[in-house]
Design a protein around this motif. Structure first.
Motif, PDB file in Angstrom:
ATOM      1  N   GLU A 142       0.551  -1.000   0.143  1.00  0.00           N
ATOM      2  CA  GLU A 142       0.253  -0.068  -0.287  1.00  0.00           C
ATOM      3  C   GLU A 142       0.968   1.162  -0.149  1.00  0.00           C
ATOM      4  O   GLU A 142       0.408   2.271  -0.975  1.00  0.00           O
ATOM      5  N   LEU A 143       1.540   1.438   0.245  1.00  0.00           N
ATOM      6  CA  LEU A 143       3.022   2.228   0.560  1.00  0.00           C
ATOM      7  C   LEU A 143       3.100   2.581  -0.218  1.00  0.00           C
ATOM      8  O   LEU A 143       3.437   3.424  -1.361  1.00  0.00           O
ATOM      9  N   ASN A 144       3.824   1.472  -1.004  1.00  0.00           N
ATOM     10  CA  ASN A 144       4.394   2.001  -2.373  1.00  0.00           C
ATOM     11  C   ASN A 144       3.626   1.965  -3.505  1.00  0.00           C
ATOM     12  O   ASN A 144       4.072   3.096  -4.222  1.00  0.00           O
ATOM     13  N   ILE A 145       2.169   1.771  -3.622  1.00  0.00           N
ATOM     14  CA  ILE A 145       0.694   2.077  -4.246  1.00  0.00           C
ATOM     15  C   ILE A 145       1.327   3.672  -4.325  1.00  0.00           C
ATOM     16  O   ILE A 145       0.784   4.495  -4.864  1.00  0.00           O
ATOM     17  N   ALA A 146       0.464   3.632  -2.895  1.00  0.00           N
ATOM     18  CA  ALA A 146       0.729   5.773  -2.597  1.00  0.00           C
ATOM     19  C   ALA A 146       1.704   6.435  -3.126  1.00  0.00           C
ATOM     20  O   ALA A 146       1.187   7.918  -3.221  1.00  0.00           O
ATOM     21  N   LEU A 147       3.033   5.702  -2.912  1.00  0.00           N
ATOM     22  CA  LEU A 147       3.852   6.946  -3.321  1.00  0.00           C
ATOM     23  C   LEU A 147       4.231   6.768  -4.735  1.00  0.00           C
ATOM     24  O   LEU A 147       4.746   7.958  -5.427  1.00  0.00           O
ATOM     25  N   LEU A 148       3.544   5.243  -5.975  1.00  0.00           N
ATOM     26  CA  LEU A 148       4.050   5.622  -7.321  1.00  0.00           C
ATOM     27  C   LEU A 148       2.743   6.879  -7.809  1.00  0.00           C
ATOM     28  O   LEU A 148       3.027   7.411  -8.655  1.00  0.00           O
ATOM     29  N   ASP A 149       1.504   6.706  -6.992  1.00  0.00           N
ATOM     30  CA  ASP A 149       0.612   7.783  -7.271  1.00  0.00           C
ATOM     31  C   ASP A 149       0.409   9.003  -7.250  1.00  0.00           C
ATOM     32  O   ASP A 149       0.382   9.535  -8.075  1.00  0.00           O
ATOM     33  N   ALA A 150       1.484   9.177  -5.548  1.00  0.00           N
ATOM     34  CA  ALA A 150       2.359  11.303  -5.626  1.00  0.00           C
ATOM     35  C   ALA A 150       2.789  11.005  -6.877  1.00  0.00           C
ATOM     36  O   ALA A 150       3.247  12.314  -7.492  1.00  0.00           O
ATOM     37  N   ALA A 151       4.079   9.676  -7.186  1.00  0.00           N
ATOM     38  CA  ALA A 151       5.331  10.101  -8.048  1.00  0.00           C
ATOM     39  C   ALA A 151       4.257  11.087  -9.222  1.00  0.00           C
ATOM     40  O   ALA A 151       5.070  11.909 -10.194  1.00  0.00           O
ATOM     41  N   GLN A 152       3.568   9.983  -9.505  1.00  0.00           N
ATOM     42  CA  GLN A 152       2.388   9.881 -11.425  1.00  0.00           C
ATOM     43  C   GLN A 152       2.026  10.964 -10.963  1.00  0.00           C
ATOM     44  O   GLN A 152       1.743  12.173 -11.992  1.00  0.00           O
ATOM     45  N   ALA A 153       1.171  11.332 -10.032  1.00  0.00           N
ATOM     46  CA  ALA A 153       0.300  12.860  -9.718  1.00  0.00           C
ATOM     47  C   ALA A 153       1.504  13.953  -9.980  1.00  0.00           C
ATOM     48  O   ALA A 153       1.186  15.052 -10.960  1.00  0.00           O
TER      49      ALA A 153
END
Ligand code: FAD
Length: 384
Positions: A111-122
């Motif tokens: 979940e942490l990795n996904i939250a960070l990938l979402d943030a990077a993409q945004a």
């Protein structure tokens, strides 16, 4: 630094890679991230390392810089202290601090990795999944990747950041060009993950707001809570030597016998012990030391790629997150990439080495000292 120089290629979209991509993209850098695995938001998270992690204030500070702390904390479980389960005597909580302002948090790696990938993409970072770095031609400025379908591709780069973990491919490519003096010290102990499921009512089976420890001298179990009301249990045990060790506890029957003898109160909590013990891999643990973390202004290593450590202080990720903030700040404050990478290394290497040493020492404390009454008395006096 000129605008054309403000382009970074990050190898690895794990915890450090995704956070650094967010921080740099938010500050106006052009960022490309190449990740060997598929997109976890599409294919599900393919872990391989621990299922959950202890997030401490050092890590949270970094997450706040990238504005992802709230998203991560929404699913985090507070751990007030160690809940020690001695072989004999009453289990009990030893708080980390005086009150709930001094706690750590259990977070899911996926979940942490996904939250960070979402943030990077945004923030505008370009994410390239299924691209594993194979080779770097530093003279031509080309990074060669192998895609999931087996096709090779070469991409030009201005500067590379190795956030590709303990087995870093970029580190291997830097080695012929700079005296890294790489040393890996393997711990003669490994780990196996097991699970405590929720109760039939969907509740936690044991105290949720704690990091549970079953210390047993040369070996131990720990358990961290997950927000879906399970616990991930990790058995740490030697390789070789006297019983118990992974070589003498191989089968489901042998694991059952070990738990009946030494972890009797944990055994009823782990209904799938036999299945999980045989199915789950035995993980290896090591400390990685390097003399240098960068190759002039062309490549730099962060996180586990630079300083992998044993997990007993729960600081590997926290330390990797601190690296991200430090590198982003130096990239903003120096005139050249080489100066920024050198300043980053000078700042972070002594800190990382200190934490690596503390992590090794904390294994002995966790497995051997936390249920020692003389040790506890001394600790209470220290906290008083
Ligand atoms: P990684 O998380 O390993 O990410 C590397 C990424 O690079 C991965 O996504 C990988 O797929 C990708 N990659 C690899 N090779 C390539 C390639 N050739 N090309 C492109 N991409 C590539 N730390 C804590 O702070 N708290 C804890 O409680 C804690 N518990 C732990 C428990 C265990 C059992 C273990 C083993 C570690 C624990 N750690 C903990 C440490 C933590 O897991 C690491 O420090 C952290 O994952 C480092 O992040 P990273 O991004 O540097 O590397």
């Amino acid at each position: 630094m000129s605008m054309s120089a403000r382009h970074i290629t990050i190898i690895g979209g794990g915890l450090a890679g995704a956070l650094l991509a967010t921080l740099l993209a938010q500050r106006g850098w052009a960022v490309d991230v190449y990740e060997k695995r598929g997109d976890p938001r599409v294919h599900g998270y393919a872990g391989g390392r621990s299922i959950n992690l202890a997030l401490a204030e050092r890590g949270r500070h970094a997450l706040r810089q990238a504005n992802v702390d709230d998203a991560v904390m929404a699913k985090a479980v507070m751990m007030r202290g160690r809940f020690v389960h001695p072989l004999h005597g009453e289990p009990g909580l030893q708080r980390y601090g005086r009150d709930d302002s001094e706690v750590i948090w259990s977070v899911s790696r996926g979940e942490l990795n996904i939250a960070l990938l979402d943030a990077a993409q945004a923030a505008g970072a370009r994410l390239h999944f299924d691209h594993g770095l194979e080779r770097v031609d530093f003279d031509a400025g080309l990074a060669h990747f192998r895609q999931a379908d087996g096709v090779g591709t070469a991409r030009p780069f201005h500067a590379l950041v190795g956030a590709d973990g303990a087995g870093s491919a970029l580190r291997g490519q830097m080695a012929p060009h700079v005296a890294l003096n790489e040393r890996t010290e393997w711990l003669d102990h490994g780990y196996k993950e097991l699970e405590i499921p929720p109760t039939a009512d969907g509740d936690f089976r044991i105290e949720p707001n704690a990091l549970h420890i079953w210390p047993r001298g040369h070996y131990m179990c720990i358990a961290l809570p997950n927000d879906e009301r399970t616990f991930t249990v990790t058995l740490f045990m030697p390789h070789g030597g006297e019983y118990p060790c992974f070589e003498l506890v191989k089968t489901a029957d042998q694991a059952q016998a070990l738990f009946e003898r030494d972890f009797a109160d944990a055994l009823p909590l782990i209904p799938n012990l036999r299945r999980d013990y045989e199915a789950n891999p035995t993980g290896m643990l090591a400390t990685l030391y390097l003399d240098r973390w960068h190759l002039d202004g062309r490549a730099v290593l962060i996180g586990d790629a630079a300083h992998a450590m044993v997990p007993f202080h729960g600081q590997g990720m926290n330390c990797a997150f601190e690296d991200c903030v430090a590198l982003a700040n130096h990239l903003g404050g120096q005139d050249s990439l080489e100066d920024a990478f050198a300043a980053f290394e000078a700042q972070r290497k002594p800190d990382a080495e200190a934490i690596q040493q503390m992590a090794l020492e904390n294994y002995i404390e966790m497995r051997d000292k936390v249920d020692d009454s003389a040790f506890l008395l001394q600790r209470q006096l220290e906290l008083a």
